[in-house]
Design an enzyme around this catalytic site. Sequence first.
Site, PDB file in Angstrom:
ATOM      1  N   HIS A 185     -11.004  -2.218   1.240  1.00  0.00           N
ATOM      2  CA  HIS A 185     -11.163  -0.923   0.728  1.00  0.00           C
ATOM      3  C   HIS A 185     -11.984  -1.044  -0.733  1.00  0.00           C
ATOM      4  CE1 HIS A 185      -9.528   3.363   0.539  1.00  0.00           C
ATOM      5  NE2 HIS A 185     -10.723   3.223   1.009  1.00  0.00           N
ATOM      6  N   LYS A 216       1.271   9.584  -5.615  1.00  0.00           N
ATOM      7  CA  LYS A 216       0.018   8.798  -5.720  1.00  0.00           C
ATOM      8  C   LYS A 216      -0.933  10.002  -6.088  1.00  0.00           C
ATOM      9  CE  LYS A 216      -3.039   7.131  -1.874  1.00  0.00           C
ATOM     10  NZ  LYS A 216      -3.058   6.798  -0.376  1.00  0.00           N
ATOM     11  N   HIS A 229       1.387   2.370   3.883  1.00  0.00           N
ATOM     12  CA  HIS A 229       0.189   3.434   3.998  1.00  0.00           C
ATOM     13  C   HIS A 229       0.322   4.167   5.466  1.00  0.00           C
ATOM     14  CE1 HIS A 229      -3.527   5.571   4.085  1.00  0.00           C
ATOM     15  NE2 HIS A 229      -3.793   5.202   2.620  1.00  0.00           N
ATOM     16  N   CYS A 233      -5.773   3.775  -4.056  1.00  0.00           N
ATOM     17  CA  CYS A 233      -5.713   2.582  -3.376  1.00  0.00           C
ATOM     18  C   CYS A 233      -7.066   1.753  -3.948  1.00  0.00           C
ATOM     19  CB  CYS A 233      -6.115   2.643  -1.896  1.00  0.00           C
ATOM     20  SG  CYS A 233      -4.940   3.733  -1.198  1.00  0.00           S
ATOM     21  N   LYS A 241      -5.998  -5.406   4.089  1.00  0.00           N
ATOM     22  CA  LYS A 241      -6.924  -4.391   3.531  1.00  0.00           C
ATOM     23  C   LYS A 241      -7.712  -4.833   2.646  1.00  0.00           C
ATOM     24  CE  LYS A 241      -6.534   0.397   1.708  1.00  0.00           C
ATOM     25  NZ  LYS A 241      -5.298   1.662   1.559  1.00  0.00           N
ATOM     26  N   ARG A 270      -7.040  -1.823  -6.481  1.00  0.00           N
ATOM     27  CA  ARG A 270      -7.527  -3.135  -5.962  1.00  0.00           C
ATOM     28  C   ARG A 270      -8.511  -3.472  -6.633  1.00  0.00           C
ATOM     29  NH1 ARG A 270      -5.072  -3.282  -0.605  1.00  0.00           N
ATOM     30  NH2 ARG A 270      -3.717  -1.418  -0.537  1.00  0.00           N
ATOM     31  N   ASP A 313      -0.382  -1.012  -4.764  1.00  0.00           N
ATOM     32  CA  ASP A 313      -1.343  -0.549  -5.482  1.00  0.00           C
ATOM     33  C   ASP A 313      -1.221   0.731  -6.082  1.00  0.00           C
ATOM     34  OD1 ASP A 313      -1.050   1.158  -3.202  1.00  0.00           O
ATOM     35  OD2 ASP A 313      -3.148   0.631  -2.214  1.00  0.00           O
ATOM     36  N   ASN A 314      -0.154   1.420  -5.604  1.00  0.00           N
ATOM     37  CA  ASN A 314       0.312   2.772  -6.037  1.00  0.00           C
ATOM     38  C   ASN A 314       1.576   3.247  -5.691  1.00  0.00           C
ATOM     39  OD1 ASN A 314      -2.423   3.597  -4.353  1.00  0.00           O
ATOM     40  ND2 ASN A 314      -0.459   4.630  -3.713  1.00  0.00           N
ATOM     41  N   ASP A 351       0.951  -1.313  -0.036  1.00  0.00           N
ATOM     42  CA  ASP A 351       0.035   0.139  -0.123  1.00  0.00           C
ATOM     43  C   ASP A 351       0.874   1.278  -0.045  1.00  0.00           C
ATOM     44  OD1 ASP A 351      -2.126   1.735   0.148  1.00  0.00           O
ATOM     45  OD2 ASP A 351      -3.058   0.486   1.892  1.00  0.00           O
ATOM     46  N   ASP A 352       0.863   2.062  -1.006  1.00  0.00           N
ATOM     47  CA  ASP A 352       1.605   3.143  -1.085  1.00  0.00           C
ATOM     48  C   ASP A 352       3.113   3.232  -1.414  1.00  0.00           C
ATOM     49  OD1 ASP A 352      -0.869   4.394  -1.000  1.00  0.00           O
ATOM     50  OD2 ASP A 352      -0.636   5.716   0.568  1.00  0.00           O
TER      51      ASP A 352
END
Length: 750
Positions: free
Chosen positions: A144, A401, A233, A84, A142, A88, A339-340, A46-47
């Site tokens: 989301h 991001k 994240h 995010c 996660k 996903r 994810d990014n 994540d991030d």
Amino acid sequence: MTHASPPSPPGFAGKISRTLEESEAAWVAPKSARPGSPNIVVICMDDMGYSDIGCFGSEIATPNIDSIAQQGLRLNHYTTHPICSPARAALLTGRNAHSVATGWLANNDAGFPGYSGDLPLAAPTVAESLRAAGYATIGIGKWHNSTNSATPNETWPTQRGFERFYGFLEGETSYFFPARILYNNVVAPIDEYPADYYATDDWTRKGMELVRAVRNESATQPFFLYMAYNAVHGPLQAKPVDLARYEGRYEAGWDVIRAQRLARQKALGIVPADATLSPRDEAVPAWDDVPPEQRALFVRHMQTYAAMLDCVDQNVGRLLALLDEMGERDNTIIVFTSDNGGTSSGGPTGAIHFNRRFAGLPPLPVEHDVGMTGQVGSGQVSALYPMGWGQVSNTPFPSFKTYTGGGGRRVSFVVSWPAGIRDRGQIRTQFGHVTDVMPTLLDLAGVAPLTRSHGESALPMQGASLKPILLDAQAPAVREEQYYECWANRAYYRRGWIAVSLQKRGGPVDFDTWTLHRQATDFSESVDLATEYPELLGELVEAFDRAAWSNSVYPLDNRLPIQKFNQRAPHLRPPRSGSRRFLPGGQTVHRWSVVPLIADRAFKVHVRLRHAAGEQGVLFALGEVMGGMVMYIEDGCLNLHYNGFGEYHSLPSLPIAPGERSATLEYEATGKRRGRGRLLLDDGSASAWQDLSPTLMYGFHEGLDIGIDRRAPVSWALRERHGSFRYGGHIHDVVIDSGPLAPDSALVPQ
């Protein structure tokens, strides 16, 4: 007397007569995967930026992740949706995010087809296709990808193909005190976490436990494990032992670290030898210009970030060790990606209380944060690094991001399958995109995608299988075009060219800000060729427009974060007025059920209780260390602590006598996010009005607890004295009376 036998039930292959002796049994074998099917493990970070792992140029210790690359392949031109939920959604469905209603964060339903935030049932997930083919399916960490996180619905993980799920549904949570862990469809009944609890470790522990359960139930059933870590994240929080590993590592500052990463990337061959660094973002100061008194704070932010990723790597090592112990690593497909890219959300100086942004509040002065440097990394604050470190994460690309420049959409991608992918340690330069993950996994596993989903014809997948380029280094790219959009930023890729349009957040959308980059000669997207190739740029802009219409990208939405976060569908907007009664004895009430009743408005919270001398504890708690309020009885007095997202207030205490009592917090929202409050008791006693600012809004994770302050505390000092501080008496109920919104409130009532 003879009796005619009725026909056997439809589909039954045997024969049914009146007696067992005259009947013939028949069995239907359960659906099972084909023999030798590989296990599949997808590790989604994540991030995490392009350069953050060792095998993509980082100084952060990631030997276990690097070992996956040594046994497999790295893709140096893999892209993603740069935020995010969309990333996903695309990974899980093989479809462009907007076309599966997830053009932005799942928390926000903007009222348009591309932005509802819930994956449509006609878009089967990779878990649904694999489960239908006989796989055991496990989701961890996660999610989301659901708009309503309060009650089970058709978009929750166990409704979308995962037989088992352990994690959380929101965009972020504390690493030391996750607000709301779900186990399948039930909130895990956790009042306090162990002293050594850390979410990354917990996700891995549970994932391994569920893998062992699958293998104990069946010696041969393949499994799909989706390990969706929330690291790295925000909030940036790390275990002290991991923090210590990076002491002294980042004092040189982001300019030096970024240059060092590029040099390693060239040595590894992950970028071309002639690649250059994109210019430092105009909002990022040169490290030499950072005031000396701020540098220790900034270093601590990056030290925490590195420690978080190091911890993930340790946990990846535990997972790999389990696969080795089971003897199944060779026949397990492992994907590791993000994810990014790294974020700029912390701004030039970062933030100790980053969640203020979600509450529509300006950051506290950097001088305030400097005084709290030692708390960065702890569970007491919701820290996020300065954007200079985000640019380091995204080396060598520009932007971050949520933006469609290289830093937002280009991330690392590692894949291994020793039994199926021959090449080891190589780099593939062909284009790949997040929508390609699902078709690739199904293709490698020999599983046909579902053609029907939840009674509907399945939407077509827009991704393509990367299997040809994974098996053959000389194979051409499986596709050569892709659109990108996030928060009104746009891009279009075609055969080595990328057109990018970035927006100034909060302003009108500018449709004429396109730049053009040729990746064969400009890997880092640093040279704008728009004026040299206007016709080509025009073609790419037109291609984006066609893709945008066909994928439900429009309308573009460039509003500020607080405007987007606070937009709610009409049925979810704050009531104009009214009362809600909440009963003790249940789990934490979800924040979405409570926050609209008190957000930026006048309100009263009444607690009816039966109190005896000497009894003490929490009467109600809303929120946690990020923000909220807690009413409690201690040493015979009624107290209220108010956490205004890092601005702390305590009302004067009131002595409370034994008996049937009613305790009330009365609050007035006076405008400009200011407010005041007082305590009242049924005997007529009252505290003086006192400032309780800013008004509470969305920005904390925990909901309403009655008779206890579960998990993350509102008051750190109260937690240190009493833990979760369960009330020893009896609480009848808690009633919230909602009054008028503040005269200048940004919230829209029903």
